[in-house]
Motif scaffolding. Structure first.
Motif, PDB file in Angstrom:
ATOM      1  N   GLY A 126     -18.320  42.487 -45.560  1.00 32.40           N
ATOM      2  CA  GLY A 126     -19.332  43.540 -45.414  1.00 32.40           C
ATOM      3  C   GLY A 126     -20.581  43.031 -44.703  1.00 32.40           C
ATOM      4  N   MET A 127     -21.009  41.819 -45.037  1.00 33.80           N
ATOM      5  CA  MET A 127     -22.192  41.248 -44.372  1.00 33.80           C
ATOM      6  C   MET A 127     -21.937  41.066 -42.879  1.00 33.80           C
ATOM      7  N   LEU A 128     -20.723  40.587 -42.535  1.00 38.03           N
ATOM      8  CA  LEU A 128     -20.386  40.392 -41.115  1.00 38.03           C
ATOM      9  C   LEU A 128     -20.331  41.733 -40.399  1.00 38.03           C
ATOM     10  N   ALA A 129     -19.767  42.744 -41.053  1.00 41.78           N
ATOM     11  CA  ALA A 129     -19.654  44.073 -40.419  1.00 41.78           C
ATOM     12  C   ALA A 129     -21.035  44.692 -40.214  1.00 41.78           C
ATOM     13  N   ARG A 130     -21.931  44.511 -41.187  1.00 41.91           N
ATOM     14  CA  ARG A 130     -23.282  45.114 -41.097  1.00 41.91           C
ATOM     15  C   ARG A 130     -24.249  44.202 -40.357  1.00 41.91           C
ATOM     16  N   ARG A 131     -23.794  42.993 -40.044  1.00 41.78           N
ATOM     17  CA  ARG A 131     -24.600  41.998 -39.331  1.00 41.78           C
ATOM     18  C   ARG A 131     -25.930  41.710 -40.046  1.00 41.78           C
ATOM     19  N   HIS A 132     -25.822  41.507 -41.344  1.00 47.90           N
ATOM     20  CA  HIS A 132     -26.986  41.066 -42.115  1.00 47.90           C
ATOM     21  C   HIS A 132     -26.532  40.488 -43.446  1.00 47.90           C
ATOM     22  N   GLY A 133     -27.052  39.319 -43.795  1.00 44.81           N
ATOM     23  CA  GLY A 133     -26.674  38.774 -45.098  1.00 44.81           C
ATOM     24  C   GLY A 133     -27.455  37.535 -45.473  1.00 44.81           C
ATOM     25  N   ARG A 134     -27.670  37.400 -46.771  1.00 49.75           N
ATOM     26  CA  ARG A 134     -28.300  36.205 -47.325  1.00 49.75           C
ATOM     27  C   ARG A 134     -27.483  35.783 -48.547  1.00 49.75           C
ATOM     28  N   ILE A 135     -26.953  34.558 -48.516  1.00 49.51           N
ATOM     29  CA  ILE A 135     -26.241  34.023 -49.679  1.00 49.51           C
ATOM     30  C   ILE A 135     -27.080  32.874 -50.217  1.00 49.51           C
ATOM     31  N   ILE A 136     -27.442  32.977 -51.472  1.00 54.83           N
ATOM     32  CA  ILE A 136     -28.330  31.981 -52.086  1.00 54.83           C
ATOM     33  C   ILE A 136     -27.615  31.430 -53.318  1.00 54.83           C
ATOM     34  N   ASN A 137     -27.275  30.145 -53.254  1.00 52.82           N
ATOM     35  CA  ASN A 137     -26.554  29.511 -54.357  1.00 52.82           C
ATOM     36  C   ASN A 137     -27.524  28.704 -55.214  1.00 52.82           C
ATOM     37  N   ILE A 138     -27.553  28.992 -56.496  1.00 52.03           N
ATOM     38  CA  ILE A 138     -28.431  28.230 -57.383  1.00 52.03           C
ATOM     39  C   ILE A 138     -27.661  26.985 -57.821  1.00 52.03           C
ATOM     40  N   ALA A 139     -27.926  25.892 -57.110  1.00 46.91           N
ATOM     41  CA  ALA A 139     -27.293  24.607 -57.433  1.00 46.91           C
ATOM     42  C   ALA A 139     -28.184  23.906 -58.457  1.00 46.91           C
ATOM     43  N   SER A 140     -28.628  22.701 -58.158  1.00 48.72           N
ATOM     44  CA  SER A 140     -29.414  21.926 -59.129  1.00 48.72           C
ATOM     45  C   SER A 140     -29.796  20.605 -58.476  1.00 48.72           C
ATOM     46  N   ALA A 141     -30.794  19.931 -59.040  1.00 44.60           N
ATOM     47  CA  ALA A 141     -30.996  18.525 -58.665  1.00 44.60           C
ATOM     48  C   ALA A 141     -29.680  17.769 -58.865  1.00 44.60           C
ATOM     49  N   HIS A 142     -28.904  18.221 -59.835  1.00 43.70           N
ATOM     50  CA  HIS A 142     -27.590  17.611 -60.088  1.00 43.70           C
ATOM     51  C   HIS A 142     -26.541  18.012 -59.049  1.00 43.70           C
ATOM     52  N   GLY A 143     -26.932  18.774 -58.032  1.00 44.47           N
ATOM     53  CA  GLY A 143     -26.083  18.973 -56.864  1.00 44.47           C
ATOM     54  C   GLY A 143     -26.311  17.877 -55.829  1.00 44.47           C
ATOM     55  N   LEU A 144     -27.349  17.066 -56.054  1.00 40.14           N
ATOM     56  CA  LEU A 144     -27.730  16.035 -55.075  1.00 40.14           C
ATOM     57  C   LEU A 144     -27.680  14.628 -55.663  1.00 40.14           C
ATOM     58  N   VAL A 145     -27.920  14.518 -56.950  1.00 40.32           N
ATOM     59  CA  VAL A 145     -27.828  13.226 -57.646  1.00 40.32           C
ATOM     60  C   VAL A 145     -27.166  13.462 -59.006  1.00 40.32           C
ATOM     61  N   ALA A 146     -26.718  12.388 -59.629  1.00 38.33           N
ATOM     62  CA  ALA A 146     -26.011  12.519 -60.912  1.00 38.33           C
ATOM     63  C   ALA A 146     -26.879  12.077 -62.082  1.00 38.33           C
ATOM     64  N   SER A 147     -26.478  12.476 -63.270  1.00 37.07           N
ATOM     65  CA  SER A 147     -26.973  11.916 -64.521  1.00 37.07           C
ATOM     66  C   SER A 147     -25.745  11.667 -65.396  1.00 37.07           C
ATOM     67  N   PRO A 148     -25.810  10.705 -66.294  1.00 37.53           N
ATOM     68  CA  PRO A 148     -24.652  10.477 -67.151  1.00 37.53           C
ATOM     69  C   PRO A 148     -24.412  11.649 -68.098  1.00 37.53           C
ATOM     70  N   PHE A 149     -23.179  11.794 -68.529  1.00 38.67           N
ATOM     71  CA  PHE A 149     -22.749  12.752 -69.567  1.00 38.67           C
ATOM     72  C   PHE A 149     -22.704  14.199 -69.089  1.00 38.67           C
ATOM     73  N   LYS A 150     -22.852  14.420 -67.770  1.00 36.60           N
ATOM     74  CA  LYS A 150     -22.811  15.790 -67.245  1.00 36.60           C
ATOM     75  C   LYS A 150     -21.759  15.875 -66.132  1.00 36.60           C
ATOM     76  N   SER A 151     -20.582  15.277 -66.374  1.00 34.51           N
ATOM     77  CA  SER A 151     -19.583  15.126 -65.297  1.00 34.51           C
ATOM     78  C   SER A 151     -19.201  16.465 -64.685  1.00 34.51           C
TER      79      SER A 151
END
Ligand code: NAD
Length: 258
Positions: A126-151
């Motif tokens: 639908g976004m491609l057909a209407r030629r407009h779109g914003r996708i925003i993913n809520i990742a985390s600092a843990h998307g860039l670095v790790a911490s123990p116990f959160k595998s």
């Protein structure tokens, strides 16, 4: 160009609480129509709807690809379009790898990673057909670095940053962007739930556990507020951010600088 989102339509997954609710409120305040989603008691869902101008709520469980497809289709059917997809729903579990319950691993990968794939796959045509779109993913600092116990969480969030970059490249020549927001510790039920076990583990009060242990990686030594994350999401959704694509934007009080 401005921050107004009047006339636009957004889906925010996991918007009955925390960051998702703050984003839904901010998108609504900027003029967008919002489809809410998320689990919760009837009173919580009613309160979220009231906070977002009586926005509708879709009950899709993010572990269920068919339900996610229905969330996107129902939004397009109701409002005639979908401009902004915020993949926000997420859960956490903290345990050493060798004790990590397999059911929690599967649930975290499904909700924090695979759901974003299913929602993006359903929303992009639908976004491609209407030629407009914003996708925003809520990742985390843990998307860039790790911490123990959160595998599972760290694996899912690194995966979500990878999905963000891949989708961004696929839509790069279209008037569509896909970006990730990488918050540090944000004052929400998901993060606050980590305090009591941490306090018990170290034999200290929750206040001490917060400053000495939970926020130890966050140089600002304060919570990020959900509204601060929401303001960045509104900016990314706006025409002003059309040139930002495939980025993983930190909002973490300096965590990633250390
Ligand atoms: P929260 O617990 O306050 O809210 C989570 C939301 O996800 C709720 O609306 C909940 O109903 C929904 N949800 C959970 N399981 C679901 C399912 N199976 N189907 C549909 N909805 C479901 O948590 P939050 O802190 O606001 O987290 C929101 C996002 O932000 C998550 O992806 C989380 O990983 C991320 N995040 C949070 C922090 C933090 O410190 N709070 C930091 C970085 C990233």
């Amino acid at each position: 160009m401005e921050l107004s989102l009047t006339g636009q339509v957004a889906v925010v997954t996991g918007s009955t609480s925390g960051i998702g609710l703050a984003i839904a409120r901010a998108l609504r305040a900027a003029g967008a129509q919002v489809m809410l989603n998320g689990l919760g008691r009837a009173e919580e869902i009613a309160a979220a709807r009231a906070a977002c101008g009586d926005a509708p709520h879709h009950p899709a469980d993010m572990r269920d690809p068919a339900a996610i497809r229905d969330l996107i289709a129902s939004t397009e059917a109701r409002f005639g379009r979908l401009d902004i997809l915020v993949n926000n729903a997420g859960i956490q579990h903290v345990a050493p790898v060798q004790e990590f319950p397999e059911e929690r691993w599967d649930a975290i990968i499904a909700i924090n990673l695979s759901a974003a794939f299913h929602a993006t796959k359903a929303a992009l045509p639908g976004m491609l057909a209407r030629r407009h779109g914003r996708i925003i993913n809520i990742a985390s600092a843990h998307g860039l670095v790790a911490s123990p116990f959160k595998s599972a969480y760290v694996a899912a969030k690194h995966g979500l940053v990878g999905l963000t970059k891949t989708v961004a490249l696929e839509v790069a020549e279209q008037p569509i962007t896909c970006n990730a927001i990488c918050p540090g510790f944000v004052r929400t039920p998901l993060a606050e739930a980590q305090l009591p076990p941490l306090a018990a583990q170290h034999g200290v009060s929750e206040e001490v556990a917060l400053k000495q242990y939970l926020l130890a990686k966050q140089p600002s030594r304060r919570w990020i507020e959900p509204e601060e994350v929401a303001a960045l999401a509104v900016y990314l959704a706006s025409p002003l951010a059309a040139g930002i694509n495939g980025a993983a934007l930190s909002i973490d009080g300096g965590w990633l600088a250390a």
